[in-house]
Design an enzyme around this catalytic site. Structure first.
Site, PDB file in Angstrom:
ATOM      1  N   ARG A  58      10.012  61.393  21.270  1.00  0.00           N
ATOM      2  CA  ARG A  58       9.540  60.139  20.688  1.00  0.00           C
ATOM      3  C   ARG A  58       9.334  60.259  19.187  1.00  0.00           C
ATOM      4  O   ARG A  58       9.654  59.321  18.427  1.00  0.00           O
ATOM      5  CB  ARG A  58       8.245  59.696  21.392  1.00  0.00           C
ATOM      6  CG  ARG A  58       7.584  58.424  20.826  1.00  0.00           C
ATOM      7  CD  ARG A  58       8.556  57.294  20.550  1.00  0.00           C
ATOM      8  NE  ARG A  58       9.418  56.958  21.680  1.00  0.00           N
ATOM      9  CZ  ARG A  58      10.531  56.244  21.571  1.00  0.00           C
ATOM     10  NH1 ARG A  58      10.945  55.820  20.385  1.00  0.00           N
ATOM     11  NH2 ARG A  58      11.255  55.983  22.636  1.00  0.00           N
ATOM     12  N   LYS A  95       6.302  49.920  -2.783  1.00  0.00           N
ATOM     13  CA  LYS A  95       5.668  49.350  -1.600  1.00  0.00           C
ATOM     14  C   LYS A  95       6.293  49.985  -0.372  1.00  0.00           C
ATOM     15  O   LYS A  95       7.162  49.433   0.295  1.00  0.00           O
ATOM     16  CB  LYS A  95       5.819  47.833  -1.594  1.00  0.00           C
ATOM     17  CG  LYS A  95       5.064  47.156  -2.742  1.00  0.00           C
ATOM     18  CD  LYS A  95       5.236  45.649  -2.722  1.00  0.00           C
ATOM     19  CE  LYS A  95       4.496  45.003  -3.878  1.00  0.00           C
ATOM     20  NZ  LYS A  95       4.677  43.532  -3.915  1.00  0.00           N
ATOM     21  N   LYS A 141       2.352  46.145 -16.853  1.00  0.00           N
ATOM     22  CA  LYS A 141       2.201  44.852 -16.177  1.00  0.00           C
ATOM     23  C   LYS A 141       1.167  43.994 -16.900  1.00  0.00           C
ATOM     24  O   LYS A 141       0.608  44.399 -17.917  1.00  0.00           O
ATOM     25  CB  LYS A 141       1.822  45.075 -14.712  1.00  0.00           C
ATOM     26  CG  LYS A 141       2.902  45.828 -13.942  1.00  0.00           C
ATOM     27  CD  LYS A 141       2.619  45.827 -12.451  1.00  0.00           C
ATOM     28  CE  LYS A 141       3.755  46.484 -11.690  1.00  0.00           C
ATOM     29  NZ  LYS A 141       3.584  46.380 -10.226  1.00  0.00           N
ATOM     30  N   GLU A 167       6.776  44.081 -17.615  1.00  0.00           N
ATOM     31  CA  GLU A 167       6.855  42.937 -16.727  1.00  0.00           C
ATOM     32  C   GLU A 167       6.581  41.650 -17.503  1.00  0.00           C
ATOM     33  O   GLU A 167       5.592  41.557 -18.233  1.00  0.00           O
ATOM     34  CB  GLU A 167       5.829  43.094 -15.603  1.00  0.00           C
ATOM     35  CG  GLU A 167       5.765  41.939 -14.630  1.00  0.00           C
ATOM     36  CD  GLU A 167       4.618  42.104 -13.638  1.00  0.00           C
ATOM     37  OE1 GLU A 167       4.859  42.702 -12.578  1.00  0.00           O
ATOM     38  OE2 GLU A 167       3.500  41.676 -13.946  1.00  0.00           O
ATOM     39  N   ASP A 180       9.550  38.671 -13.662  1.00  0.00           N
ATOM     40  CA  ASP A 180       8.698  38.578 -12.482  1.00  0.00           C
ATOM     41  C   ASP A 180       8.538  37.138 -12.020  1.00  0.00           C
ATOM     42  O   ASP A 180       7.957  36.303 -12.726  1.00  0.00           O
ATOM     43  CB  ASP A 180       7.320  39.183 -12.783  1.00  0.00           C
ATOM     44  CG  ASP A 180       6.421  39.196 -11.564  1.00  0.00           C
ATOM     45  OD1 ASP A 180       6.903  39.563 -10.478  1.00  0.00           O
ATOM     46  OD2 ASP A 180       5.240  38.830 -11.700  1.00  0.00           O
TER      47      ASP A 180
END
Length: 277
Positions: free
Chosen positions: A98, A133, A165, A195, A216
């Site tokens: 598994r 992410k 940012k 950004e 962005d």
């Protein structure tokens, strides 16, 4: 490139989580000297990733397990394609099954979703890239899966480049000040990306000497205007709200890169099974 030391540490954690003190089922009903042979098969069309990792999972649990890969990472597999064959002590194979399947299914799901996005922007200059992410602890494996699907990697971590940012700009006072302070402190070969969510900020980035500009959550019209303004002088990355349904239109604005977390965060695991060979 997957480091054996780093993946070995992960395997220990995975086995500790899944096995606990012992595999009660395998230990209670299977003779210690029993042997078995299984084949890992694709049960739906997919782009394969993580086969070397899956093989290493089996070998890490029991070095006497023999693994033969019958496919390679990056392959396009149809339903029924054999991915690997494993043989050896039956107890060990069933205990590690598994864990091996989980990681190959997860990584192949990311590769499959990445390949879908890459196909959607084929014929444009844009290159699909991932983000930070990712699942904690699995970043390098997930980013490897993106490569298997035909995408490219953004920063591997915070030490891989400077990303300025909106909150950084707010603290520094301006884009010019933020870029200048970063430039004075970082190694000379490190790139600085800024950004922007407005066109006037794009001009500020040009004037400040940014190496890459991120657009962005801009509209397609604003992206096209930014491409015209920059005129090839600085690479442009489009990010924010990128979906499969919108990625082609974004690519057609003329940006150089499109980053999205959907290929890692939202990719469903594909169906892969371990069947008797």
């Amino acid at each position: 490139m997957l480091d054996r030391y780093m993946t070995g540490r992960l395997f220990d954690l995975w086995f500790a989580e899944d096995i606990g003190s012992c595999d009660l089922t395998a230990q209670s009903m299977i003779d210690a000297d029993a042997k078995a042979k299984f084949r890992m098969n694709a049960r739906e069309p997919q782009t394969v990733a993580g086969l070397e990792v899956g093989a290493a999972v089996f070998r890490h649990y029991d070095p006497t397990i023999e693994v033969t890969l019958t496919a390679e990472d990056g392959d396009k597999a149809v339903k029924g394609t054999s991915l690997m064959v494993v043989s050896g002590p039956a107890r060990s194979l069933l205990t590690a099954e598994r864990t091996a399947l989980n990681i190959v299914q997860h990584m192949s799901g990311i590769a499959t979703e990445t390949a879908r996005f890459v196909a959607a922007i084929a014929g444009t200059k844009a290159k699909l890239i991932d983000t930070r992410k990712t699942t904690p602890g699995l970043r390098m494996l997930e980013k490897h899966a993106v490569l298997c699907g035909g995408g490219a990697n953004h920063r591997l971590g915070l030490d891989g480049g400077v990303m300025i940012k909106d909150n950084h700009i707010a603290v520094a006072g301006s884009i010019k000040a933020a870029v200048a302070r970063a430039r004075a402190a970082i190694p000379s070969l490190i790139k600085i990306e800024v950004e922007c969510d407005r066109l006037d900020q794009v001009q500020e980035c040009i004037d400040a000497g940014a190496d890459v500009i991120m657009l962005d959550n801009m509209s397609l019209d604003d992206m096209r205007a930014a491409v015209k303004l920059v005129n090839g002088r600085i690479p442009l990355e489009a990010s924010g709200g990128v979906r499969y349904e919108t990625v082609r239109g974004i690519a057609e604005t003329g940006v150089d890169y499109i980053s999205t977390s959907r290929i890692t965060q939202a990719a469903p695991a594909v169906d892969i099974g371990l069947d008797e060979a």
